[in-house]
Enzyme design. Structure first.
Site, mmCIF file in Angstrom:
data_model
loop_
_atom_site.group_PDB
_atom_site.id
_atom_site.type_symbol
_atom_site.label_atom_id
_atom_site.label_comp_id
_atom_site.label_asym_id
_atom_site.label_seq_id
_atom_site.Cartn_x
_atom_site.Cartn_y
_atom_site.Cartn_z
ATOM 1 C CB THR A 160 -0.938 0.003 1.223
ATOM 2 O OG1 THR A 160 -1.818 -1.108 1.153
ATOM 3 C CG2 THR A 160 -1.748 1.287 1.299
ATOM 4 C CG HIS A 215 4.971 -3.245 -10.890
ATOM 5 N ND1 HIS A 215 4.827 -3.221 -12.237
ATOM 6 C CD2 HIS A 215 4.372 -2.121 -10.424
ATOM 7 C CE1 HIS A 215 4.155 -2.139 -12.588
ATOM 8 N NE2 HIS A 215 3.872 -1.462 -11.507
ATOM 9 C CE1 TYR A 218 1.544 2.412 -12.854
ATOM 10 C CE2 TYR A 218 1.787 0.069 -13.312
ATOM 11 C CZ TYR A 218 2.023 1.169 -12.495
ATOM 12 O OH TYR A 218 2.748 1.028 -11.339
ATOM 13 C CG ASP A 243 -26.017 -27.725 -9.195
ATOM 14 O OD1 ASP A 243 -27.240 -27.745 -8.988
ATOM 15 O OD2 ASP A 243 -25.483 -28.176 -10.225
ATOM 16 C CD GLU A 268 -22.756 -39.095 -13.368
ATOM 17 O OE1 GLU A 268 -22.557 -39.387 -12.156
ATOM 18 O OE2 GLU A 268 -23.076 -37.957 -13.743
#
Length: 819
Positions: free
Chosen positions: A46, A226, A258, A543, A646
């Site tokens: 940061t 970087h 950038y 699911d 299956e």
């Protein structure tokens, strides 16, 4: 320093401060935030982050989290200075391919609710960034709501708000270990004493792997350097010298660069070099008077290409670099580029919010806080789930290799079906050799090599779908259609070994599954049940199918991609003293799908069991033999929407099972089927895919799965929430849509419009080779989710006419499944 807190946050950067702020907003204030550095310039990522917030992302989750961050950062101040500059963001294109990519990215913005975006001409771009040479670009993409977040100011502002509500912050404290007993957090050890607590939230950024290892919890992120360098004052920017930020932030992704303006200077950021990895164990602790531990000396040899391209795009920066500002700053890359958020499945109370950049810091902090405070976040967080990684994905060689590749590809144009090049062949099914013999094109999923199609099936018939161009033609073959048609007309064998397979056993197994499942599980032995497992708010968390093998033994089958976090979630649902065991069977059992109208002929030829419709009905299961392979657990169910089974057996005998079935299938025209056909078959049948069509932000009734919910048969998790939703009325439904042009194909995530306005986005898309149309699914308002409603799907800027259709498109009465 306090020696007791309900929760200890480790890390006071933008993520830790965001989490602390949101926890306080949710009423949790007995929180202590620790950092080894001074508050709030702590020495982590940061402290040197450039702060560019580009919201557009192909991931809906990451896009929305960035939007949350922008909303949070707007209006924040620290010591009278703004923490956010809403100057907009521009991405330029210097190649025709990037021009098309920007159209696709604008489609994401439309899909996910980013307003006001535009595609600009070179001249319009230069008008907004006057030092840019318009002759060097072909166009650009503008997001007006993008901007710059000053990371230290954001952290300080959020920290102040949290402190005002009672949260405590302490700088200059180094964590040395944890008090973990019986698999649960009881305290944090530091160089200034021990702190008793019930929960820990790790927001330590690049120190995450080291902190995690202290608790025995792997946090798989690579630390990568970087480059950033600032210019000297530029005369061309003298008019802006009195303003901190005026120009839009700028990305030149074709060359991985950038740029951002501050006063009369520009910063140049560079990804255009081979990754420079740094071992987490070699990170320096913060020490007063020394360079920030997240910064390494600048390596000019890695900046040469970046500089040459920068002066072409922004000519005034030539010979104007300020070398005293140049740094190699460190930050995090994970194996799949996702963040790592959630509670560890192995150490209760050990929460993680890692690999989060400034763009998503506000949103991710909010999700972590909601998860801790309320038991579930308000957004589906599957792709950031801390428990999604299989063990091999947390090993140092894998983390380094994948982290480095993610760095290389950070600005690349990535096809949605593009496969990683390495590491590969980590997990091989017992059919791998046979697949290679058939010319399989392998895709990788959860480490498994999975055939996407087979060149052996490359027999052209002149069908219109056998030719594609452009984006849709990449990572595709007409073999996919041939395998699809063969499954519908004859029979195909599909390798489904990567499906996650669990055995859930114990005296309380039935009670456990009944409590979690929306469908009824208490059925006779040998019954297969399709069901959703729900969150307390009624969202679809899993699911899967559950098959009763005995009174207290159940086989659970779910998707391979979701298997690891499904396992973690199931284990987390066990109550104290509940007699339930979960055994992972994925790696010990082969799994084969034998599907198609001639499937019964094939299997009957190799088994002694009676597989007639009367003896072996649909949605039942039993043991049988396949030639010498015995026992084989056979489940009569089909994700392809055809008659079939299956088949599960010991993995050591898998190749023999394949050979026996393959030989028996020759007279019936058997083919091997790959993942491409698998996906198109399931869409024709209307089968949902978890993570795309369904997830925790949708309930079964919205998703068209109400048939598998037992609202009137007892309590289950999420039932009360579902009832409230039913009482209010369902407002949107997952709808089946077909493109009007039989030759048109889309790939997924495109915006869906009606009467000129965007109403949804594509959750799944595939060509339906049996119906001769491309099929897409998307959630529509209920008044639009009606057969015959005209809509449009925007694909690379072109609006394709489409129509809502009744579903399923194939075998609507299920007669083929039950044949």
């Amino acid at each position: 320093m306090k020696d007791r807190a309900q929760l200890v946050v480790i890390g006071a950067g933008i993520v830790g401060a965001s989490a602390a702020y949101h926890l306080a907003e949710l009423g949790i204030t007995d929180v202590l935030v620790l950092d080894q550095g001074p508050l709030f310039e702590t020495g982590g990522s940061t402290s040197h982050a450039p702060g560019l917030v580009f919201q557009t992302n192909g991931s809906r989750t990451m896009c929305r989290l960035a939007q949350h961050s922008v909303e949070l950062y707007s209006g924040l101040e620290a010591e009278g200075q703004p923490a956010w500059y809403a100057v907009g963001g521009i991405e330029v294109a210097t190649t025709p391919e990037r021009v098309e990519e920007l159209k696709r990215r604008r489609g994401y913005a439309l899909s996910y609710g980013i307003d006001g975006t535009e595609l600009l001409t070179p001249a319009e771009t230069a008008h907004r960034i006057p030092i840019l040479d318009p002759a060097h670009i072909l166009g650009s993409y503008l997001v007006p709501s993008d901007g710059i977040a000053k990371g230290i100011r954001v952290a300080a502002a959020l920290g102040a708000k949290a402190q005002a509500k009672g949260v405590a912050f302490e700088g200059g404290v180094r964590v040395t270990g944890f008090d973990i007993r019986d698999g649960t957090v009881h305290g944090v050890r530091t160089d200034r004493g021990e702190i008793q607590c019930e929960q820990v939230l790790v927001c330590a950024g690049i120190w995450g792997p080291t902190i995690g290892r202290m608790a025995g919890v792997p946090i798989p992120l690579a630390v990568v350097q970087h480059q950033v360098v600032w210019t000297q004052p530029l005369p061309e920017l003298a008019v802006d010298a009195g303003e901190e930020v005026v120009h839009p932030i700028l990305r030149h992704q074709d060359l991985s660069l950038y740029f951002r303006q501050q006063g009369d200077r520009y910063a140049l950021g560079n990804y255009r070099h081979e990754p420079i990895l740094f071992e987490p164990d070699d990170l320096r602790p913060y020490r007063e008077g020394e360079p920030q531990p997240s910064i390494e000396p600048f390596t000019p040899e890695h900046f040469e290409v970046a500089y040459e391209e920068s002066i072409r795009l922004l000519p005034p920066v030539k010979d104007r670099l300020d070398e005293t500002t140049a740094i190699n700053g460190m930050f995090s890359f994970t194996p799949d580029m996702g963040s790592i958020v959630g509670e560890s499945a192995d150490v209760r109370g050990f929460w993680i919010c890692e690999a989060v950049w400034v763009t998503h810091g506000g949103g991710m902090g909010r999700m972590a806080a909601e998860w801790i405070a309320g038991g579930e976040p308000s957004m589906d967080m599957a792709e950031a789930d801390a428990n999604r990684f299989y063990p091999f994905m947390t090993t140092p060689p894998y983390v380094r290799a994948r982290g480095a590749q993610q760095y290389r590809e950070v600005y690349d144009i990535l096809h949605p079906l593009q496969q990683m090049s390495h590491p590969r062949e980590l997990k091989l099914t017992p059919f791998y050799a046979r697949h290679r013999d058939l010319g399989a094109e392998f895709f990788s999923g959860a480490g498994w090599e999975r055939p996407q199609w087979f060149e052996a099936n490359h027999v052209l018939t002149g069908a219109p779908w056998e030719s594609r161009t452009g984006w849709a033609a990449q990572n595709w073959s007409p073999c996919v259609g041939a395998e699809h048609i063969a499954t519908r007309e004859r029979v195909a064998m599909f390798d489904i070994t990567p499906f996650a397979k669990f055995d859930i056993t114990g005296a309380d197994a039935l009670r456990f599954l009944e409590r979690l499942s929306a469908n009824r599980i208490d059925r006779p032995v040998g019954t297969i049940v399709y069901t959703s497992l729900l969150t307390p708010s009624g969202g679809i968390r899993c699911d899967l199918t559950i098959t009763r093998k005995d009174e207290d033994r159940f086989r659970v089958v779910t998707g391979g991609g979701s298997g690891q976090h499904d396992r973690a979630w199931l284990l987390a649902q066990r109550r104290p003293g509940e007699r339930v065991q979960l055994t992972v069977r994925t790696g010990s059992l082969f799994a084969l799908g034998l599907w198609g109208p001639r499937a019964r002929d094939v299997i009957q030829a190799v088994t002694d069991a009676d597989v007639s419709n009367e003896a072996f009905p649909y949605m039942t299961a039993r043991y049988l033999n396949v030639g010498e392979v015995d026992p084989v657990w056979a489940q009569r169910i089909s994700y392809a929407g055809e008659l079939g089974w299956e088949l599960y057996g010991q993995i050591a005998m898998g190749q023999r099972a394949w050979d026996v079935l393959w030989e028996a299938g020759q007279e019936h025209g058997v083919v091997a089927g790959g993942g491409g056909a698998f996906d198109s078959l399931r869409l024709e049948k209307g089968y949902r895919l978890w993570g795309q069509d369904i997830h925790t932000e949708h309930d079964p009734f919205e998703a068209g799965l109400g048939f598998a919910v037992r609202m009137d048969e007892g309590e289950f998790q999420g039932r009360e929430a579902l009832q409230r939703k039913l009482d209010r009325g369902v407002t949107e439904k997952l709808a089946c849509i077909t493109l009007d042009d039989p030759a048109a194909v889309v790939m997924g995530k495109e915006p869906i419009s009606h009467d000129g306005g965007v109403v949804s986005y594509v959750t799944s898309a595939a060509y339906g080779y049996s119906i001769g149309r491309c099929i897409v699914y998307g959630y529509l308002p209920v008044d639009l989710a009606v057969e015959g409603t005209p809509v449009e799907v925007e694909y690379f800027g072109d609006r394709l006419a489409a129509t809502v259709a009744a579903e399923p498109l194939w075998d609507p009465k299920g007669e083929r499944l039950r044949a």
